[in-house]
Design a protein around this motif. Structure first.
Motif, PDB file in Angstrom:
ATOM      1  N   GLN A 152      -3.681   5.080   5.134  1.00 27.65           N
ATOM      2  CA  GLN A 152      -4.393   5.573   6.020  1.00 27.65           C
ATOM      3  C   GLN A 152      -5.404   4.792   6.598  1.00 27.65           C
ATOM      4  O   GLN A 152      -5.606   4.404   7.812  1.00 27.65           O
ATOM      5  CB  GLN A 152      -5.133   6.980   5.672  1.00 27.65           C
ATOM      6  CG  GLN A 152      -4.416   8.072   5.665  1.00 27.65           C
ATOM      7  CD  GLN A 152      -4.796   9.316   4.919  1.00 27.65           C
ATOM      8  OE1 GLN A 152      -5.909   9.226   4.763  1.00 27.65           O
ATOM      9  NE2 GLN A 152      -4.277  10.367   5.103  1.00 27.65           N
ATOM     10  N   SER A 153      -6.147   3.895   5.845  1.00 27.25           N
ATOM     11  CA  SER A 153      -7.212   2.947   6.239  1.00 27.25           C
ATOM     12  C   SER A 153      -6.408   1.559   6.592  1.00 27.25           C
ATOM     13  O   SER A 153      -7.161   0.836   7.561  1.00 27.25           O
ATOM     14  CB  SER A 153      -8.021   2.533   4.986  1.00 27.25           C
ATOM     15  OG  SER A 153      -7.385   1.613   4.051  1.00 27.25           O
ATOM     16  N   LEU A 154      -5.177   1.266   6.252  1.00 28.68           N
ATOM     17  CA  LEU A 154      -4.402  -0.100   6.880  1.00 28.68           C
ATOM     18  C   LEU A 154      -3.541   0.269   8.329  1.00 28.68           C
ATOM     19  O   LEU A 154      -3.534  -0.554   8.787  1.00 28.68           O
ATOM     20  CB  LEU A 154      -3.781  -0.518   5.842  1.00 28.68           C
ATOM     21  CG  LEU A 154      -4.405  -0.897   4.699  1.00 28.68           C
ATOM     22  CD1 LEU A 154      -3.315  -1.427   3.754  1.00 28.68           C
ATOM     23  CD2 LEU A 154      -4.975  -2.310   5.063  1.00 28.68           C
ATOM     24  N   THR A 155      -3.454   1.606   8.446  1.00 32.13           N
ATOM     25  CA  THR A 155      -2.828   2.056   9.519  1.00 32.13           C
ATOM     26  C   THR A 155      -3.053   1.074  10.901  1.00 32.13           C
ATOM     27  O   THR A 155      -2.055   0.768  11.486  1.00 32.13           O
ATOM     28  CB  THR A 155      -2.837   3.581   9.886  1.00 32.13           C
ATOM     29  OG1 THR A 155      -2.430   4.225   8.697  1.00 32.13           O
ATOM     30  CG2 THR A 155      -1.815   3.728  11.105  1.00 32.13           C
ATOM     31  N   ALA A 156      -4.412   1.177  11.319  1.00 24.74           N
ATOM     32  CA  ALA A 156      -4.917   0.416  12.640  1.00 24.74           C
ATOM     33  C   ALA A 156      -4.535  -1.095  12.369  1.00 24.74           C
ATOM     34  O   ALA A 156      -4.454  -1.732  13.360  1.00 24.74           O
ATOM     35  CB  ALA A 156      -6.199   0.747  13.093  1.00 24.74           C
ATOM     36  N   THR A 157      -5.023  -1.647  11.217  1.00 19.90           N
ATOM     37  CA  THR A 157      -5.100  -3.005  11.187  1.00 19.90           C
ATOM     38  C   THR A 157      -3.938  -4.018  10.468  1.00 19.90           C
ATOM     39  O   THR A 157      -3.873  -5.135  10.851  1.00 19.90           O
ATOM     40  CB  THR A 157      -6.239  -3.356  10.164  1.00 19.90           C
ATOM     41  OG1 THR A 157      -6.187  -2.944   9.178  1.00 19.90           O
ATOM     42  CG2 THR A 157      -7.708  -2.769  10.795  1.00 19.90           C
ATOM     43  N   ASP A 158      -3.242  -3.007   9.654  1.00 18.43           N
ATOM     44  CA  ASP A 158      -2.196  -3.417   9.122  1.00 18.43           C
ATOM     45  C   ASP A 158      -0.927  -2.848   9.044  1.00 18.43           C
ATOM     46  O   ASP A 158      -0.628  -2.186   7.833  1.00 18.43           O
ATOM     47  CB  ASP A 158      -2.593  -4.344   7.639  1.00 18.43           C
ATOM     48  CG  ASP A 158      -1.669  -5.002   6.960  1.00 18.43           C
ATOM     49  OD1 ASP A 158      -0.449  -5.328   7.263  1.00 18.43           O
ATOM     50  OD2 ASP A 158      -1.709  -5.451   5.755  1.00 18.43           O
ATOM     51  N   PRO A 159      -0.212  -2.580   9.939  1.00 20.95           N
ATOM     52  CA  PRO A 159       0.817  -1.741   9.626  1.00 20.95           C
ATOM     53  C   PRO A 159       1.929  -1.812   8.687  1.00 20.95           C
ATOM     54  O   PRO A 159       2.326  -1.039   8.049  1.00 20.95           O
ATOM     55  CB  PRO A 159       1.552  -1.740  11.322  1.00 20.95           C
ATOM     56  CG  PRO A 159       0.793  -2.511  12.035  1.00 20.95           C
ATOM     57  CD  PRO A 159      -0.357  -3.464  11.192  1.00 20.95           C
ATOM     58  N   ALA A 190       0.188  -0.844   5.577  1.00 20.17           N
ATOM     59  CA  ALA A 190       0.186   0.712   5.570  1.00 20.17           C
ATOM     60  C   ALA A 190       1.473   1.200   5.191  1.00 20.17           C
ATOM     61  O   ALA A 190       1.625   2.254   4.289  1.00 20.17           O
ATOM     62  CB  ALA A 190      -0.404   0.952   7.025  1.00 20.17           C
ATOM     63  N   ARG A 191       2.730   0.822   5.639  1.00 12.36           N
ATOM     64  CA  ARG A 191       3.834   1.138   5.334  1.00 12.36           C
ATOM     65  C   ARG A 191       4.377   0.890   3.566  1.00 12.36           C
ATOM     66  O   ARG A 191       4.873   1.634   3.149  1.00 12.36           O
ATOM     67  CB  ARG A 191       5.098   0.663   5.995  1.00 12.36           C
ATOM     68  CG  ARG A 191       5.277   1.158   7.438  1.00 12.36           C
ATOM     69  CD  ARG A 191       6.678   0.553   8.200  1.00 12.36           C
ATOM     70  NE  ARG A 191       6.493  -0.746   8.473  1.00 12.36           N
ATOM     71  CZ  ARG A 191       5.714  -1.154   9.516  1.00 12.36           C
ATOM     72  NH1 ARG A 191       5.235  -0.571  10.287  1.00 12.36           N
ATOM     73  NH2 ARG A 191       5.678  -2.529   9.938  1.00 12.36           N
ATOM     74  N   GLU A 192       3.959   0.064   3.337  1.00 10.91           N
ATOM     75  CA  GLU A 192       4.232  -0.340   1.975  1.00 10.91           C
ATOM     76  C   GLU A 192       3.367   0.712   1.083  1.00 10.91           C
ATOM     77  O   GLU A 192       3.599   1.188  -0.046  1.00 10.91           O
ATOM     78  CB  GLU A 192       3.535  -1.866   1.391  1.00 10.91           C
ATOM     79  CG  GLU A 192       3.836  -2.128   0.155  1.00 10.91           C
ATOM     80  CD  GLU A 192       5.079  -2.186  -0.640  1.00 10.91           C
ATOM     81  OE1 GLU A 192       5.195  -2.118  -1.698  1.00 10.91           O
ATOM     82  OE2 GLU A 192       6.055  -2.355   0.140  1.00 10.91           O
ATOM     83  N   ALA A 193       2.057   0.753   1.301  1.00  8.65           N
ATOM     84  CA  ALA A 193       1.055   1.619   0.540  1.00  8.65           C
ATOM     85  C   ALA A 193       1.730   3.119   0.696  1.00  8.65           C
ATOM     86  O   ALA A 193       1.737   3.831   0.022  1.00  8.65           O
ATOM     87  CB  ALA A 193      -0.067   1.691   1.157  1.00  8.65           C
ATOM     88  N   ALA A 194       2.330   3.411   1.829  1.00  7.83           N
ATOM     89  CA  ALA A 194       2.796   4.982   1.884  1.00  7.83           C
ATOM     90  C   ALA A 194       4.067   4.908   1.134  1.00  7.83           C
ATOM     91  O   ALA A 194       4.156   6.121   0.439  1.00  7.83           O
ATOM     92  CB  ALA A 194       3.143   5.163   3.439  1.00  7.83           C
ATOM     93  N   VAL A 195       4.953   3.848   1.011  1.00  9.48           N
ATOM     94  CA  VAL A 195       6.286   3.948   0.092  1.00  9.48           C
ATOM     95  C   VAL A 195       5.653   4.031  -1.460  1.00  9.48           C
ATOM     96  O   VAL A 195       6.201   4.921  -2.094  1.00  9.48           O
ATOM     97  CB  VAL A 195       6.890   2.819   0.403  1.00  9.48           C
ATOM     98  CG1 VAL A 195       8.021   2.655  -0.844  1.00  9.48           C
ATOM     99  CG2 VAL A 195       7.659   2.777   1.603  1.00  9.48           C
TER     100      VAL A 195
END
Length: 80
Positions: free
Chosen positions: A33-40, A43-48
């Protein structure tokens, strides 16, 4: 040589593992959630990674409480 583990100890270890997996899932979900705006991509890697820990939780929940619906993580849609 292997140690013999009784059922109570095994259950304690499973619950400890479940607690750890829940902590990791929350941490990765927050990171996503914190990376969504700055590092898509990040953010995807963290979501996985969060989803991987969610799967671990579901498996451990099924071991501890067979047949009970799995614990749903916040913000995760359960697919049946």
């Amino acid at each position: 040589m292997t140690d013999v583990v009784d059922a109570d100890e095994l259950l304690r270890r499973i619950r400890r593992g479940r607690e750890r997996a829940a902590e990791e899932e929350r941490a990765w979900r927050e990171r996503a959630q914190s990376l969504t705006a700055t590092d898509p991509d990040g953010a995807r890697e963290a979501a996985v990674r969060a989803r991987a820990f969610e799967a671990v939780l579901w498996v451990l929940d099924e071991i501890v409480s067979p047949g009970r619906p799995p614990t749903a993580a916040e913000g995760v849609k359960q697919v049946t």
